[in-house]
Design an enzyme around this catalytic site. Sequence first.
Site, mmCIF file in Angstrom:
data_model
loop_
_atom_site.group_PDB
_atom_site.id
_atom_site.type_symbol
_atom_site.label_atom_id
_atom_site.label_comp_id
_atom_site.label_asym_id
_atom_site.label_seq_id
_atom_site.Cartn_x
_atom_site.Cartn_y
_atom_site.Cartn_z
ATOM 1 N N GLU A 193 0.794 -1.227 0.000
ATOM 2 C CA GLU A 193 0.000 0.000 0.000
ATOM 3 C C GLU A 193 0.831 1.285 0.000
ATOM 4 O OE1 GLU A 193 -2.946 -0.158 3.095
ATOM 5 O OE2 GLU A 193 -3.949 -1.876 2.216
ATOM 6 N N GLU A 377 -5.486 -8.499 0.631
ATOM 7 C CA GLU A 377 -6.156 -8.179 1.900
ATOM 8 C C GLU A 377 -7.614 -7.872 1.630
ATOM 9 O OE1 GLU A 377 -4.554 -4.989 4.337
ATOM 10 O OE2 GLU A 377 -2.505 -5.674 3.962
HETATM 11 C C1 FCB Z 1 -4.527 -2.047 5.454
HETATM 12 C C2 FCB Z 1 -3.158 -2.453 5.955
HETATM 13 C C3 FCB Z 1 -3.185 -3.547 6.975
HETATM 14 C C4 FCB Z 1 -4.369 -3.438 7.912
HETATM 15 C C5 FCB Z 1 -5.656 -3.210 7.159
HETATM 16 C C6 FCB Z 1 -6.883 -3.114 8.026
HETATM 17 O O1 FCB Z 1 -4.491 -0.730 4.995
HETATM 18 O O2 FCB Z 1 -2.346 -2.885 4.902
HETATM 19 O O3 FCB Z 1 -1.954 -3.566 7.628
HETATM 20 O O4 FCB Z 1 -4.129 -2.512 8.879
HETATM 21 O O5 FCB Z 1 -5.543 -2.059 6.390
#
Ligand code: FCB
Length: 471
Positions: A193, A377
Amino acid sequence: MANDASAVSDALSPAVSNNSLVDPFTPPADSALWRKNFLLGAATASYQIEGAVNEDGRLPSIWDTFSATPGKVLAGDTGAIACDHYHRWEADVELLVSLGLEGYRLSIAWPRVMDAAGAPNRKGLDFYRRLLNRLKEKGVTTFVTLYHWDLPQHLEDRGGWLNRDTAYRFADYADLMSRELAGTVDAWATLNEPWCSAYLGYGNGHHAPGLANDRFATQAMHHLLLAHGLAIPVLHANDPVSQKGIVANVGRGTANSDSAADQRAAHLFEVQHNAWILDPLLKGAYPQELFELWPGTEPLVLDGDMRIISAPLDFLGVNYYFRTNVASDGAHGFRDVPLEGVERTQMGWEVYPDGLRDLLTGFNNTYQNLPPVYITENGMASDDQVIDGRVDDTQRISFLKRHLAAVDQAIKAGVDIRGYFLWSLMDNFEWAFGYERRFGVVHVDYSTQKRTIKRSAEWVAKFLKERKARV
Ligand code: FCB
């Protein structure tokens, strides 16, 4: 609130009514979720779970400094102990194996494995070697992120991501890691990110190192992307067999009305959240509209940088959480217009699975060279409590089902998606929100470090067992 079943079922109706997969719990036989080469796993990150911040020669990171600064993290929480995973990793691996997870995405803490002169820290390296070897022995596919936000503080002291030299230091770090750990890693992700590192870290200051200036954000982004581009050929030279990619968070922006101004606002939202990263990676150029949104913030780009940044990728990791409804701000930008009566999570984020599908199909149209995608994620926070030894996180089960269904729909629409990692294996240090926000499928009691499998983890295990039986 989060566990209120009626709220969940009310909220289910609008999202699910659009879904062709009415019950994604038992996806149809032709669903991509049953394909053998589709990978289902869970993700974590070093600073969020490891703790042991002063052990075995680990150096301070920007998150140690930031979380120790009063007022930066909710309740003054820090990652000093976190889930104590540094000491409990063997049991944690057993846990993830017992759930049947096929893949595990973890990150390496840069300040644990290299000293300030760039020499390896053997003790830190051995931790990851042992962990990765064990995962391999257990047949778990390993995705390793090199940078999930824990920049060594000594590099921040020299300007951090505002200093071009940090990109070259990152390439040295990638070189060391891939020489040391080749053979134990199935896929390397350079950065997690970069939007958050650049914008939250240097643009609005909500994350470490806590600076707030739009011009800093675009320059930090450029150096982050340069770091990524410099690392890719290094990783390839040292570890040709593994896959190499990057992980981007993406945001869905929808317009509050049909007006041209609001439609444009939604477009600009997605430029700022998605094209800012994906255009340089996949088109070799920054989107010019970004600089209409933030006039005068063009970063300093040297000849050849964009070619380095747009080096071909084996995969793109996509992190998706929610959508943002926006309207024109009356000038050149957008403003959030939160929708009423929609399902939200403990973070206040709207549950909107269609956004994941729509973004993926949109990227597939926009970028002819879109590499294979992994959802690296996706998940939600809820205020989970252990009651009589159980954690009844029904909203999370529903969330995961609906987002997996959205992934399936995107695959059917032609997007090459190879896997899905839920965030997160266990509750952990949620950055500026500390320990209050629980994203895990496994509950962590921070006073005892006891792990308790939530109902969502039971559901995941059941689903994975069924997958194993079928593929
Ligand atoms: C993302 C992050 C991860 C976690 C999630 C909820 O932005 O990559 O580390 O905190 O959010």
